[in-house]
Design a protein around this motif. Structure first.
Motif, PDB file in Angstrom:
ATOM      1  N   VAL A  33       0.353  -5.054  11.271  1.00 41.08           N
ATOM      2  CA  VAL A  33       0.472  -4.413   9.964  1.00 41.08           C
ATOM      3  C   VAL A  33       1.427  -5.237   9.117  1.00 41.08           C
ATOM      4  CG1 VAL A  33       1.130  -2.311   8.742  1.00 41.08           C
ATOM      5  CG2 VAL A  33       0.108  -2.154  11.010  1.00 41.08           C
ATOM      6  N   VAL A  34       1.018  -5.541   7.890  1.00 39.47           N
ATOM      7  CA  VAL A  34       1.851  -6.288   6.953  1.00 39.47           C
ATOM      8  C   VAL A  34       1.965  -5.475   5.676  1.00 39.47           C
ATOM      9  CG1 VAL A  34       2.076  -8.422   5.629  1.00 39.47           C
ATOM     10  CG2 VAL A  34       1.088  -8.482   7.912  1.00 39.47           C
ATOM     11  N   ILE A  35       3.217  -5.251   5.237  1.00 44.09           N
ATOM     12  CA  ILE A  35       3.474  -4.523   4.001  1.00 44.09           C
ATOM     13  C   ILE A  35       4.011  -5.523   2.980  1.00 44.09           C
ATOM     14  CG2 ILE A  35       4.748  -2.652   2.915  1.00 44.09           C
ATOM     15  CD1 ILE A  35       5.006  -1.386   5.702  1.00 44.09           C
ATOM     16  N   ASP A  36       3.325  -5.643   1.851  1.00 43.67           N
ATOM     17  CA  ASP A  36       3.737  -6.557   0.786  1.00 43.67           C
ATOM     18  C   ASP A  36       4.036  -5.775  -0.483  1.00 43.67           C
ATOM     19  OD1 ASP A  36       3.344  -8.887   2.276  1.00 43.67           O
ATOM     20  OD2 ASP A  36       1.224  -8.972   1.727  1.00 43.67           O
ATOM     21  N   CYS A  37       5.108  -6.147  -1.145  1.00 42.88           N
ATOM     22  CA  CYS A  37       5.429  -5.598  -2.464  1.00 42.88           C
ATOM     23  C   CYS A  37       5.113  -6.672  -3.493  1.00 42.88           C
ATOM     24  CB  CYS A  37       6.902  -5.222  -2.560  1.00 42.88           C
ATOM     25  SG  CYS A  37       7.348  -3.904  -1.436  1.00 42.88           S
ATOM     26  N   LEU A  38       4.542  -6.260  -4.587  1.00 43.10           N
ATOM     27  CA  LEU A  38       4.173  -7.226  -5.609  1.00 43.10           C
ATOM     28  C   LEU A  38       5.278  -7.423  -6.652  1.00 43.10           C
ATOM     29  CD1 LEU A  38       0.437  -6.186  -6.007  1.00 43.10           C
ATOM     30  CD2 LEU A  38       1.431  -7.905  -4.525  1.00 43.10           C
ATOM     31  N   SER A  39       6.454  -6.896  -6.374  1.00 42.82           N
ATOM     32  CA  SER A  39       7.610  -7.138  -7.242  1.00 42.82           C
ATOM     33  C   SER A  39       8.852  -7.274  -6.357  1.00 42.82           C
ATOM     34  CB  SER A  39       7.778  -6.002  -8.254  1.00 42.82           C
ATOM     35  OG  SER A  39       8.186  -4.822  -7.603  1.00 42.82           O
ATOM     36  N   ALA A  40      10.006  -7.489  -6.992  1.00 41.05           N
ATOM     37  CA  ALA A  40      11.241  -7.704  -6.232  1.00 41.05           C
ATOM     38  C   ALA A  40      11.704  -6.440  -5.517  1.00 41.05           C
ATOM     39  CB  ALA A  40      12.340  -8.222  -7.161  1.00 41.05           C
ATOM     40  N   ARG A  41      11.582  -5.298  -6.166  1.00 43.98           N
ATOM     41  CA  ARG A  41      12.011  -4.033  -5.562  1.00 43.98           C
ATOM     42  C   ARG A  41      10.788  -3.245  -5.126  1.00 43.98           C
ATOM     43  NH1 ARG A  41      15.857  -0.795  -9.251  1.00 43.98           N
ATOM     44  NH2 ARG A  41      15.337   0.692  -7.635  1.00 43.98           N
ATOM     45  N   CYS A  42      10.746  -2.873  -3.857  1.00 47.75           N
ATOM     46  CA  CYS A  42       9.591  -2.146  -3.330  1.00 47.75           C
ATOM     47  C   CYS A  42       9.623  -0.656  -3.646  1.00 47.75           C
ATOM     48  CB  CYS A  42       9.510  -2.330  -1.815  1.00 47.75           C
ATOM     49  SG  CYS A  42       8.996  -3.972  -1.343  1.00 47.75           S
ATOM     50  N   ASP A  43      10.769  -0.141  -4.050  1.00 53.35           N
ATOM     51  CA  ASP A  43      10.859   1.300  -4.275  1.00 53.35           C
ATOM     52  C   ASP A  43      10.925   1.666  -5.755  1.00 53.35           C
ATOM     53  OD1 ASP A  43      13.306   0.191  -4.658  1.00 53.35           O
ATOM     54  OD2 ASP A  43      14.419   1.680  -3.494  1.00 53.35           O
ATOM     55  N   ALA A  44      10.717   0.707  -6.649  1.00 55.62           N
ATOM     56  CA  ALA A  44      10.773   0.975  -8.082  1.00 55.62           C
ATOM     57  C   ALA A  44       9.457   1.605  -8.553  1.00 55.62           C
ATOM     58  CB  ALA A  44      11.024  -0.315  -8.846  1.00 55.62           C
ATOM     59  N   PRO A  45       9.517   2.580  -9.454  1.00 52.00           N
ATOM     60  CA  PRO A  45       8.285   3.185  -9.985  1.00 52.00           C
ATOM     61  C   PRO A  45       7.418   2.131 -10.680  1.00 52.00           C
ATOM     62  CG  PRO A  45      10.172   4.559 -10.499  1.00 52.00           C
ATOM     63  CD  PRO A  45      10.709   3.281  -9.928  1.00 52.00           C
ATOM     64  N   GLY A  46       6.127   2.220 -10.466  1.00 54.43           N
ATOM     65  CA  GLY A  46       5.177   1.271 -11.032  1.00 54.43           C
ATOM     66  C   GLY A  46       4.908   0.060 -10.163  1.00 54.43           C
ATOM     67  N   THR A  47       5.617  -0.077  -9.055  1.00 51.62           N
ATOM     68  CA  THR A  47       5.424  -1.208  -8.147  1.00 51.62           C
ATOM     69  C   THR A  47       4.188  -0.983  -7.293  1.00 51.62           C
ATOM     70  OG1 THR A  47       7.795  -1.586  -8.043  1.00 51.62           O
ATOM     71  CG2 THR A  47       6.474  -2.548  -6.285  1.00 51.62           C
ATOM     72  N   SER A  48       3.399  -2.026  -7.122  1.00 49.70           N
ATOM     73  CA  SER A  48       2.226  -1.952  -6.242  1.00 49.70           C
ATOM     74  C   SER A  48       2.617  -2.396  -4.840  1.00 49.70           C
ATOM     75  CB  SER A  48       1.100  -2.834  -6.765  1.00 49.70           C
ATOM     76  OG  SER A  48       0.620  -2.349  -7.988  1.00 49.70           O
ATOM     77  N   VAL A  49       2.173  -1.630  -3.871  1.00 51.96           N
ATOM     78  CA  VAL A  49       2.434  -1.928  -2.469  1.00 51.96           C
ATOM     79  C   VAL A  49       1.089  -2.144  -1.788  1.00 51.96           C
ATOM     80  CG1 VAL A  49       3.404  -1.054  -0.313  1.00 51.96           C
ATOM     81  CG2 VAL A  49       4.525  -0.527  -2.483  1.00 51.96           C
ATOM     82  N   ARG A  50       0.978  -3.274  -1.104  1.00 48.21           N
ATOM     83  CA  ARG A  50      -0.256  -3.590  -0.396  1.00 48.21           C
ATOM     84  C   ARG A  50       0.006  -3.600   1.103  1.00 48.21           C
ATOM     85  NH1 ARG A  50      -2.928  -8.848  -2.102  1.00 48.21           N
ATOM     86  NH2 ARG A  50      -0.940  -9.620  -1.338  1.00 48.21           N
ATOM     87  N   VAL A  51      -0.852  -2.914   1.850  1.00 49.23           N
ATOM     88  CA  VAL A  51      -0.749  -2.866   3.314  1.00 49.23           C
ATOM     89  C   VAL A  51      -2.003  -3.503   3.890  1.00 49.23           C
ATOM     90  CG1 VAL A  51      -0.568  -1.384   5.328  1.00 49.23           C
ATOM     91  CG2 VAL A  51       0.660  -0.780   3.245  1.00 49.23           C
ATOM     92  N   THR A  52      -1.817  -4.460   4.784  1.00 49.45           N
ATOM     93  CA  THR A  52      -2.925  -5.142   5.443  1.00 49.45           C
ATOM     94  C   THR A  52      -2.867  -4.836   6.933  1.00 49.45           C
ATOM     95  OG1 THR A  52      -2.817  -6.917   3.811  1.00 49.45           O
ATOM     96  CG2 THR A  52      -4.032  -7.369   5.840  1.00 49.45           C
ATOM     97  N   VAL A  53      -3.986  -4.406   7.484  1.00 53.63           N
ATOM     98  CA  VAL A  53      -4.077  -4.079   8.910  1.00 53.63           C
ATOM     99  C   VAL A  53      -5.122  -4.999   9.541  1.00 53.63           C
ATOM    100  CG1 VAL A  53      -4.607  -2.289  10.608  1.00 53.63           C
ATOM    101  CG2 VAL A  53      -3.477  -1.682   8.464  1.00 53.63           C
ATOM    102  N   GLU A  54      -4.747  -5.656  10.635  1.00 46.12           N
ATOM    103  CA  GLU A  54      -5.655  -6.514  11.393  1.00 46.12           C
ATOM    104  C   GLU A  54      -5.729  -6.000  12.823  1.00 46.12           C
ATOM    105  OE1 GLU A  54      -4.366 -10.539  11.276  1.00 46.12           O
ATOM    106  OE2 GLU A  54      -4.311 -10.606   9.092  1.00 46.12           O
ATOM    107  N   ALA A  55      -6.939  -6.025  13.389  1.00 44.12           N
ATOM    108  CA  ALA A  55      -7.123  -5.585  14.777  1.00 44.12           C
ATOM    109  C   ALA A  55      -8.280  -6.359  15.401  1.00 44.12           C
ATOM    110  CB  ALA A  55      -7.397  -4.087  14.830  1.00 44.12           C
TER     111      ALA A  55
END
Length: 163
Positions: free
Chosen positions: A104-126
């Protein structure tokens, strides 16, 4: 009527009976069973393998979607990673996919992952194991198909801001 009698006489000729007695009787059913089994077994395995891969693809897609939702709703990064890991393991286990081998990889598309309006992408490989592949000689590694899915969620602008 005469023509029909002649056709009946031709069908019951002694030459026809002799050819049946010399090995032509019953060979069509044997050929049908042999060819049918040679074609049926690979087709059934192909259906089982495709169903297994499709199930694995649905598993990682569902796990990524749920993990992204959870990552957006949790407050801090450390509790988000633990909750995401738990959600991915439960979702993959529901589909029968080995959750221990998943990544599982969690990526934030901005500097702060908890700021409102930030996009969070989760990638799952199996890895999805193909059916009827034995574990002998590490064939499980060769007899598996990698599947991957990612999902993106945006933190609500009404969420409380990070510290």
């Amino acid at each position: 009527m005469r023509q029909s009698r002649r056709s009946i006489e031709r069908d019951t000729s002694p030459e026809r009976d002799a050819s049946i007695e010399h090995g032509e009787r019953g060979s069509a059913s044997l050929e049908f069973l042999t060819v049918g089994m040679l074609l049926l077994v690979p087709i059934v395995y192909l259906v089982l393998a495709l169903a297994s891969v499709q199930g694995g693809a649905l598993a990682v897609e569902g796990a990524a979607r749920q993990a992204a939702r959870i990552a957006v709703q949790t407050g801090d990064r450390s509790s988000a990673e633990a909750a995401v890991d738990r959600a991915v393991r439960v979702t993959l286990a529901d589909y029968g996919v080995d959750a221990e081998a998943a990544s599982v990889v969690i990526d934030c598309l901005s500097a702060r992952c908890d700021a409102p309006g930030t996009s969070v992408r989760v990638t799952v490989e199996a890895q999805v194991r193909l059916p009827l592949v034995p574990d002998v000689l590490e064939l499980g590694l060769v007899g598996s198909v990698p599947v991957e899915a990612s999902a993106t969620q945006t933190i609500s602008r009404f969420a409380r801001g990070g510290s």
